[in-house]
Design a protein around this motif. Structure first.
Motif, mmCIF file in Angstrom:
data_model
loop_
_atom_site.group_PDB
_atom_site.id
_atom_site.type_symbol
_atom_site.label_atom_id
_atom_site.label_comp_id
_atom_site.label_asym_id
_atom_site.label_seq_id
_atom_site.Cartn_x
_atom_site.Cartn_y
_atom_site.Cartn_z
ATOM 1 N N TRP A 33 34.448 80.764 48.091
ATOM 2 C CA TRP A 33 35.390 80.466 49.174
ATOM 3 C C TRP A 33 36.518 81.456 48.958
ATOM 4 C CZ3 TRP A 33 32.974 77.372 52.087
ATOM 5 C CH2 TRP A 33 32.149 76.264 51.648
ATOM 6 N N ALA A 37 37.638 84.410 51.948
ATOM 7 C CA ALA A 37 38.832 84.187 52.569
ATOM 8 C C ALA A 37 39.777 84.703 51.999
ATOM 9 C CB ALA A 37 39.237 82.931 53.091
ATOM 10 N N GLY A 39 43.193 86.123 51.870
ATOM 11 C CA GLY A 39 44.348 85.656 52.411
ATOM 12 C C GLY A 39 45.368 86.569 52.157
ATOM 13 N N ASP A 141 42.595 78.328 61.379
ATOM 14 C CA ASP A 141 41.097 78.824 61.043
ATOM 15 C C ASP A 141 40.837 78.114 59.913
ATOM 16 O OD1 ASP A 141 38.677 80.145 60.829
ATOM 17 O OD2 ASP A 141 39.767 82.144 60.338
ATOM 18 N N ALA A 142 39.939 77.085 59.758
ATOM 19 C CA ALA A 142 39.778 76.438 58.593
ATOM 20 C C ALA A 142 38.466 75.834 58.572
ATOM 21 C CB ALA A 142 40.939 75.234 58.459
ATOM 22 N N HIS A 201 36.267 74.668 55.245
ATOM 23 C CA HIS A 201 36.190 75.907 54.397
ATOM 24 C C HIS A 201 37.443 75.775 53.354
ATOM 25 C CE1 HIS A 201 36.443 79.995 52.762
ATOM 26 N NE2 HIS A 201 35.387 80.433 53.455
ATOM 27 N N LYS A 204 40.080 78.825 53.204
ATOM 28 C CA LYS A 204 40.458 79.073 54.869
ATOM 29 C C LYS A 204 41.421 78.057 55.164
ATOM 30 C CE LYS A 204 36.822 81.846 57.038
ATOM 31 N NZ LYS A 204 35.801 81.752 58.306
ATOM 32 N N ARG A 207 44.570 79.042 53.185
ATOM 33 C CA ARG A 207 45.245 80.080 53.823
ATOM 34 C C ARG A 207 46.000 79.835 55.222
ATOM 35 N NH1 ARG A 207 44.241 81.489 48.829
ATOM 36 N NH2 ARG A 207 42.620 83.071 48.190
ATOM 37 N N ALA A 208 45.304 79.083 55.814
ATOM 38 C CA ALA A 208 45.815 78.913 57.349
ATOM 39 C C ALA A 208 47.090 78.209 57.333
ATOM 40 C CB ALA A 208 44.533 78.321 58.084
#
Length: 471
Positions: A33, A37, A39, A141-142, A201, A204, A207-208
Motif C-alpha cells: 500500500w 501511494a 504520499g 482519493d482513498a 486503499h 491512500k 495520505r488523502a
C-alpha cells in the motif's frame, strides 16, 4: 468428555511445498500500500509552538481528529505530530476493510453491551455512512468502495453461526450458491452482507486525510516523536516543544503517554501477502465478480480482498504476541507464517497454482481485552485518548475522533453516554504473566478450531471474566 480433535480444511487439503516456495520466491518484505501511494512529506516541529489543539499520532484516529476539529472551528490552531511518517504504521498496512461494526462483531457486542447493542449497531452504520459522505464531499482519493462483504464457513460447524447472523441486508448462501459466487472448494456456506462493509486503499486514505487536513489549515509535522507530556499539556519532541490548550492522543499500538493506559493494550502482529496482478483467465477461474471483501469464520481466520489492479491481498490466521510487548521491525519478518499463509491461499484457490506474491509484510495491532476501542480523558479534561481497536479500526477511528473531541469540549452526547465509552477494558498483566496468558489463549483458540468450535475451560473462564484475546 472433550470432543475429539479434527483437522481443518487447510490440513485436509494441503498445498505442495514446491508450490509455496515458487509463489514466495519473488516476494519482498515491503508494504504494498505505501509503495503504491508514497504520499507527501511534512517538516519536523522546531522551536516553541503554541496551539489550541494538539493531536499526537498521524494514523487514521489522529488525522480524523485534526480534520474534524478544524472543520468545526476553522479559527482554531490545530497541530498534528507524527513520530515517523503519516500512515506508516497500522493505518498504512491493514487490509482495507472498512466495517460498520464498532464492537468487533455482533457476538462481542451482544455479550458485552446487551443493553445498548442496537444503538451501537445504528451508530456504527451511521459512522460508515458519514465516512462515505465526507470522502465524496472532499473528493478524497482513498479507493473507497461500498461493496459489502462475504463471510464464509470453511467447516460445517460454522454454518449455523452464519445462519444466526442473517438479516434484512444479508443473504445466506448454501454450499453450491457460495461456490458459484466465488469458486473455492473450501466453502461450505456464505453470508453476503450488502451495506455494512466497504473497502479502502489504506495508505491512500491516510495520505488523502493528511492533504485534507493541510487544506483545512491543520499544521502537520512528521519525524516529531513526543517524548512525554509535561505540566498541563506541554509536548516535548527532540527538536521542539508544543504547548496546547487541549491534546488528543492517537498513539494506537505504541506506548501511551499516560501511565494509566500502559497495560491497556498489547501489540499483536498480523501478517499479509499480496499477489501479482491476476490475468483475465485467472480472474475468471475464481469468479469473484463483485468487489466485496471476504473473511472466513474460524477463530484463527483469514481475510482477503481484490485491489484495483486485480491483485489479491491475503492475510490473517497467525496473530503473534512477542514477549515484552514491544513494537519491533524484527517481528515483521516471520517466514513460517508467510509459508503458512501461502499454503492456505492455494488451498482456498488451487486453480491459481503458479501465481506468485510480490509483497509480504506485517503490522502490530493495538489489542485490548474487550476487542474494540476504549476512550477517556485525563489532566482535568485537557487530554483525551482513543485506542485498542484490535484490528477493526479503519471505520471506528472516525467515531473515536468524534468521541475525543466531545470529551475535550466537555460535551454530553449520545456517544459519550455509551457504556462502551464510559467503561474501560480490563488491563493485561505485566510480564511474564502477559506472555503466558496470551499465548495460552492463542493455543486454546487453535484447539477450538480443531474441535468444532468448542471452547475449553480456559476460554470459558476468560469469557466469564470479560478478559480475552482473539486474532
Amino acid at each position: 468428555m472433550s470432543p475429539s480433535r479434527t483437522s481443518t480444511v487447510f490440513e485436509r487439503q494441503p498445498t505442495d511445498d514446491a508450490v509455496v516456495r515458487h509463489a514466495l520466491a519473488p516476494s519482498r518484505q515491503s508494504v504494498f500500500w505505501t509503495e503504491d501511494a508514497p504520499g507527501d512529506h511534512y517538516p519536523r516541529l522546531r522551536g516553541d509552538v503554541s496551539c489550541d489543539l494538539a493531536v499526537v499520532g498521524g494514523g487514521y484516529t489522529g488525522l480524523w481528529t485534526a480534520l474534524l476539529a478544524k472543520r468545526k472551528d476553522p479559527s482554531a490552531r490545530v497541530v498534528l505530530l507524527e513520530a515517523r511518517r503519516v500512515g506508516w504504521a497500522a493505518s498504512g498496512r491493514n487490509g482495507g476493510f472498512c466495517e460498520a461494526s464498532l464492537t468487533h462483531g455482533d457476538d462481542n457486542g451482544r455479550s458485552r453491551w446487551p443493553g445498548e447493542f442496537d444503538r451501537l449497531q445504528r451508530l456504527g452504520m451511521r459512522n460508515l455512512d458519514e465516512i462515505e459522505a465526507i470522502v465524496a464531499e472532499l473528493g478524497l482519493d482513498a479507493g473507497f468502495e461500498r461493496n459489502g462483504a462475504l463471510d464464509v464457513a470453511t467447516e460445517e460447524y460454522q454454518v449455523d453461526g452464519l445462519r444466526e447472523s442473517e438479516g434484512p441486508d444479508e443473504t445466506l448462501l448454501d454450499r453450491d450458491a457460495v461456490r458459484a459466487l466465488v469458486h473455492s472448494p473450501t466453502y461450505e456456506a456464505g453470508l453476503l452482507r450488502r451495506r455494512d462493509s466497504a473497502l479502502v486503499h489504506p495508505a491512500k486514505l491516510a495520505r488523502a486525510l493528511a492533504r485534507a487536513c493541510v487544506a483545512a489549515g491543520v499544521e502537520v509535522f512528521e519525524h516529531s516523536p513526543v517524548q512525554g507530556i509535561g505540566d498541563g499539556t506541554v509536548l516535548e519532541t527532540p527538536t521542539g516543544t508544543l504547548r496546547s490548550r487541549r491534546t488528543a492522543l492517537a498513539t494506537n499500538v505504541f506506548p501511551s503517554l499516560l501511565r494509566r493506559n500502559r497495560l491497556a493494550t498489547v501489540p499483536v502482529y498480523d501478517y499479509v501477502l499480496m499477489t501479482e496482478p491476476l490475468s483475465a483467465s485467472q480472474r475468471a477461474s475464481i469468479g469473484w465478480e463483485g468487489r466485496f471483501g471476504i473473511g472466513d469464520s474460524a477463530n484463527q481466520f483469514h481475510y482477503y480482498r481484490l485491489t484495483a489492479d486485480d491483485r489479491i491481498l491475503f492475510g490473517g490466521y497467525d496473530a503473534i504476541y512477542h514477549y515484552g510487548g514491544r513494537v519491533r521491525s524484527a517481528h515483521e519478518d516471520r517466514p513460517e507464517t508467510f509459508r503458512r499463509l501461502a499454503g492456505h491461499f492455494f488451498t482456498t484457490f488451487p486453480q491459481l497454482e503458479g501465481l506468485t506474491f510480490t509483497n509480504r509484510w506485517a503490522g502490530a495491532i493495538d489489542t485490548c481485552s474487550r476487542f474494540c476501542a476504549f476512550f477517556g480523558s485525563a489532566r482535568q479534561g485537557r487530554v483525551a485518548y482513543a485506542a485498542g481497536y484490535t484490528g477493526l479500526g479503519v471505520a471506528a477511528t472516525h467515531l473515536g475522533a468524534k468521541v475525543m473531541l466531545d470529551l475535550l469540549a466537555g460535551r454530553s452526547t449520545e456517544r459519550t453516554e455509551l457504556e462502551m465509552v464510559r467503561t474501560r477494558p480490563i488491563p493485561f498483566p505485566p510480564e511474564p504473566a502477559a506472555a503466558i496468558g496470551i499465548n495460552l489463549t492463542r493455543r486454546s483458540l487453535d484447539r477450538a478450531d480443531h474441535h468444532s468450535g468448542h471452547r475449553n475451560a480456559f476460554l470459558r473462564i476468560l469469557d466469564a471474566a470479560g478478559l480475552g484475546f482473539d486474532s
